[in-house]
Design an enzyme around this catalytic site. Structure first.
Site, PDB file in Angstrom:
ATOM      1  N   ARG A  44       0.403  23.599  19.415  1.00  0.00           N
ATOM      2  CA  ARG A  44       0.336  22.996  18.076  1.00  0.00           C
ATOM      3  C   ARG A  44       1.696  22.417  17.706  1.00  0.00           C
ATOM      4  O   ARG A  44       2.679  22.637  18.413  1.00  0.00           O
ATOM      5  CB  ARG A  44      -0.092  24.054  17.047  1.00  0.00           C
ATOM      6  CG  ARG A  44       0.728  25.338  17.218  1.00  0.00           C
ATOM      7  CD  ARG A  44       0.952  26.083  15.964  1.00  0.00           C
ATOM      8  NE  ARG A  44       1.728  25.325  15.035  1.00  0.00           N
ATOM      9  CZ  ARG A  44       3.063  25.199  15.125  1.00  0.00           C
ATOM     10  NH1 ARG A  44       3.756  25.768  16.089  1.00  0.00           N
ATOM     11  NH2 ARG A  44       3.705  24.478  14.229  1.00  0.00           N
ATOM     12  N   GLY A  45       1.744  21.748  16.548  1.00  0.00           N
ATOM     13  CA  GLY A  45       2.978  21.092  16.133  1.00  0.00           C
ATOM     14  C   GLY A  45       2.985  19.672  16.686  1.00  0.00           C
ATOM     15  O   GLY A  45       2.622  19.444  17.842  1.00  0.00           O
ATOM     16  N   ALA A  46       3.405  18.709  15.849  1.00  0.00           N
ATOM     17  CA  ALA A  46       3.219  17.301  16.205  1.00  0.00           C
ATOM     18  C   ALA A  46       3.841  16.900  17.553  1.00  0.00           C
ATOM     19  O   ALA A  46       3.147  16.325  18.403  1.00  0.00           O
ATOM     20  CB  ALA A  46       3.745  16.424  15.066  1.00  0.00           C
ATOM     21  N   GLN A 185       1.792  30.256  10.543  1.00  0.00           N
ATOM     22  CA  GLN A 185       2.793  29.698  11.464  1.00  0.00           C
ATOM     23  C   GLN A 185       4.211  30.096  11.040  1.00  0.00           C
ATOM     24  O   GLN A 185       5.107  30.199  11.873  1.00  0.00           O
ATOM     25  CB  GLN A 185       2.686  28.163  11.516  1.00  0.00           C
ATOM     26  CG  GLN A 185       1.458  27.644  12.232  1.00  0.00           C
ATOM     27  CD  GLN A 185       0.291  27.408  11.297  1.00  0.00           C
ATOM     28  OE1 GLN A 185       0.153  28.077  10.275  1.00  0.00           O
ATOM     29  NE2 GLN A 185      -0.560  26.466  11.646  1.00  0.00           N
ATOM     30  N   ASP A 226       3.657  15.805  10.276  1.00  0.00           N
ATOM     31  CA  ASP A 226       2.642  15.474  11.274  1.00  0.00           C
ATOM     32  C   ASP A 226       2.410  13.977  11.344  1.00  0.00           C
ATOM     33  O   ASP A 226       1.935  13.469  12.360  1.00  0.00           O
ATOM     34  CB  ASP A 226       1.346  16.213  10.952  1.00  0.00           C
ATOM     35  CG  ASP A 226       1.540  17.691  11.201  1.00  0.00           C
ATOM     36  OD1 ASP A 226       1.314  18.142  12.327  1.00  0.00           O
ATOM     37  OD2 ASP A 226       1.986  18.391  10.282  1.00  0.00           O
ATOM     38  N   ASN A 236       2.061  16.773   6.095  1.00  0.00           N
ATOM     39  CA  ASN A 236       2.543  17.972   6.787  1.00  0.00           C
ATOM     40  C   ASN A 236       1.648  19.148   6.399  1.00  0.00           C
ATOM     41  O   ASN A 236       0.733  19.029   5.563  1.00  0.00           O
ATOM     42  CB  ASN A 236       4.011  18.238   6.431  1.00  0.00           C
ATOM     43  CG  ASN A 236       4.654  19.275   7.337  1.00  0.00           C
ATOM     44  OD1 ASN A 236       4.534  19.205   8.556  1.00  0.00           O
ATOM     45  ND2 ASN A 236       5.310  20.260   6.755  1.00  0.00           N
ATOM     46  N   LYS A 237       1.935  20.286   6.990  1.00  0.00           N
ATOM     47  CA  LYS A 237       1.139  21.503   6.760  1.00  0.00           C
ATOM     48  C   LYS A 237       0.882  21.733   5.273  1.00  0.00           C
ATOM     49  O   LYS A 237       1.776  21.589   4.447  1.00  0.00           O
ATOM     50  CB  LYS A 237       1.892  22.695   7.366  1.00  0.00           C
ATOM     51  CG  LYS A 237       1.244  24.049   7.208  1.00  0.00           C
ATOM     52  CD  LYS A 237      -0.172  24.110   7.722  1.00  0.00           C
ATOM     53  CE  LYS A 237      -0.290  23.707   9.174  1.00  0.00           C
ATOM     54  NZ  LYS A 237      -1.697  23.544   9.618  1.00  0.00           N
TER      55      LYS A 237
HETATM   56  O1  MRU Z   1      -1.537  22.986  12.279  1.00  0.00           O
HETATM   57  P1  MRU Z   1      -0.216  22.904  12.983  1.00  0.00           P
HETATM   58  O2  MRU Z   1       0.405  24.238  13.225  1.00  0.00           O
HETATM   59  O3  MRU Z   1      -0.273  22.045  14.220  1.00  0.00           O
HETATM   60  O4  MRU Z   1       0.719  22.149  11.951  1.00  0.00           O
HETATM   61  C1  MRU Z   1       2.050  21.892  12.296  1.00  0.00           C
HETATM   62  C2  MRU Z   1       2.844  21.353  11.177  1.00  0.00           C
HETATM   63  O5  MRU Z   1       2.341  21.033  10.133  1.00  0.00           O
HETATM   64  C3  MRU Z   1       4.295  21.129  11.433  1.00  0.00           C
HETATM   65  O6  MRU Z   1       5.020  21.297  10.254  1.00  0.00           O
HETATM   66  C4  MRU Z   1       4.489  19.695  11.936  1.00  0.00           C
HETATM   67  O7  MRU Z   1       3.724  19.455  13.074  1.00  0.00           O
HETATM   68  C5  MRU Z   1       5.896  19.415  12.225  1.00  0.00           C
HETATM   69  S1  MRU Z   1       6.413  20.353  13.608  1.00  0.00           S
HETATM   70  C6  MRU Z   1       7.618  19.734  14.365  1.00  0.00           C
END
Ligand code: MRU
Length: 320
Positions: A44-46, A185, A226, A236-237
């Site tokens: 996960r994470g962009a 997270q 994201d 973002n989250k």
């Molecule tokens: O649902 P996730 O855990 O994939 O969400 C991730 C986020 O929202 C992060 O803040 C975002 O990807 C930036 S990470 C470098």
């Protein structure tokens, strides 16, 4: 250890569903298993999703190389496995353009994308740390949300990479990590990474963030994205928007750190982004729930966007 890589003909990931209890690598050999890992947030994470998309196409090329229909279907399923982070579709599409040249060319392009994300993390850490020092002085108390460390990238990370760089310089006071409901997270992953880095931190419930800012306990909010839209709206989250409102009210900087691979000029504003709605059972069982995984922070609440190549001061009218 890398969060995601290509090892011995497989995609290898740190399985983030097991953290912080267990640090385990998982080998992924098929498109189906990769999509499952993406959708269950094992990876996960962009930035990490961009690399997953890229290596996913390599898996697809190996699995379905002889059958164009199956191959294109597999690429489509990877591209759309999660809708919000632009990196996933972008990574898959970039590598899919090499499919006519064969598997070796596809894998080489995926490796190149991985290496670019590694380099981007290093550059963002420097730029982000420099900006935070400029905005807040020598020892800020920062609040971060979700997980933006090495686990969200390949190594290093985005916002948490900048925080780690401040720590290395001796220019960080402490971190508040918001727990990040419902999949934690922040409480599970960011706290694990901060512990590994030896950084002084406390976890707070998401809704405490704006109040802690109002009470003068936070000098800056720093988090990732994201998707950054053409007008600077930041997706973002979920929970990010509330922190941005809190930061504005408290008069403290709200800084977004994300690689150029997350900047999406093809999407004009946050209103154009598909926000992933996840199963309500992640929030609560036995009663109806609504579970948007992301939110949109309007660009006018963002002080600055730090990428691997530039710092965009939205507060000074600069454009993404
Ligand atoms: O649902 P996730 O855990 O994939 O969400 C991730 C986020 O929202 C992060 O803040 C975002 O990807 C930036 S990470 C470098």
């Amino acid at each position: 250890m890398r969060t995601i890589d290509w090892v011995d003909g497989n995609v290898e990931i740190i399985d983030q569903t097991l953290l912080p209890g267990r640090l385990e690598l998982r080998r992924i050999a098929t498109v189906e298993d990769l999509i499952n890992a993406i959708q269950s947030l094992a990876v996960r994470g962009a930035p990490a999703l961009g690399v997953a998309g890229a290596y996913g196409v390599a898996l697809a090329a190996r699995q379905h190389g002889g059958d164009e229909k199956l191959l294109l279907d597999a690429v489509h399923r990877i591209t759309t496995a999660r809708p919000t982070a632009v990196n996933l579709a972008r990574g898959a599409e970039r590598v899919a353009a090499l499919l006519p040249k064969g598997f070796d060319a596809v894998l080489a392009e995926a490796d190149a994308l991985r290496d670019e994300e590694i380099a981007a993390s290093a550059a963002m850490a420097i730029r982000g740390a420099d900006l935070l020092t400029e905005l807040c002085g020598p020892a800020p108390r920062v609040l971060t949300h979700c997980n933006t460390g090495a686990l969200a990238a390949v190594v290093g990370g985005t916002a948490l990479g900048a925080v780690a760089e401040l720590h290395r310089r001796g220019h960080l006071d402490s971190v508040i990590a918001s727990e990040t409901r419902p999949l934690l997270q922040g409480a599970r992953l960011t706290s694990w990474e901060l512990g590994q880095l030896g950084i002084d931190f406390r976890v707070a419930v998401d809704s405490a963030g704006p109040f802690l800012m109002a009470r003068g306990e936070v000098d800056a909010v720093v988090l990732g994205a994201d998707r950054i839209c053409g007008n600077g709206d930041t997706v973002n989250k979920v929970g990010t928007y509330a922190h941005a409102l809190g930061a504005r009210r408290a008069g403290i900087p709200f800084v977004v750190v994300a690689p150029e691979s997350t900047v999406d000029h093809d999407t004009a504003s946050g209103a154009d982004v598909e926000i992933e709605d996840r199963d309500g059972a992640e929030v609560v069982t036995g009663v109806p729930a609504v579970n948007p995984a992301f939110d949109v922070t309007p660009h006018d609440l963002v002080t600055a966007i730090v990428t691997d190549r530039r710092v965009v001061r939205l507060d000074r009218g600069e454009r993404v």
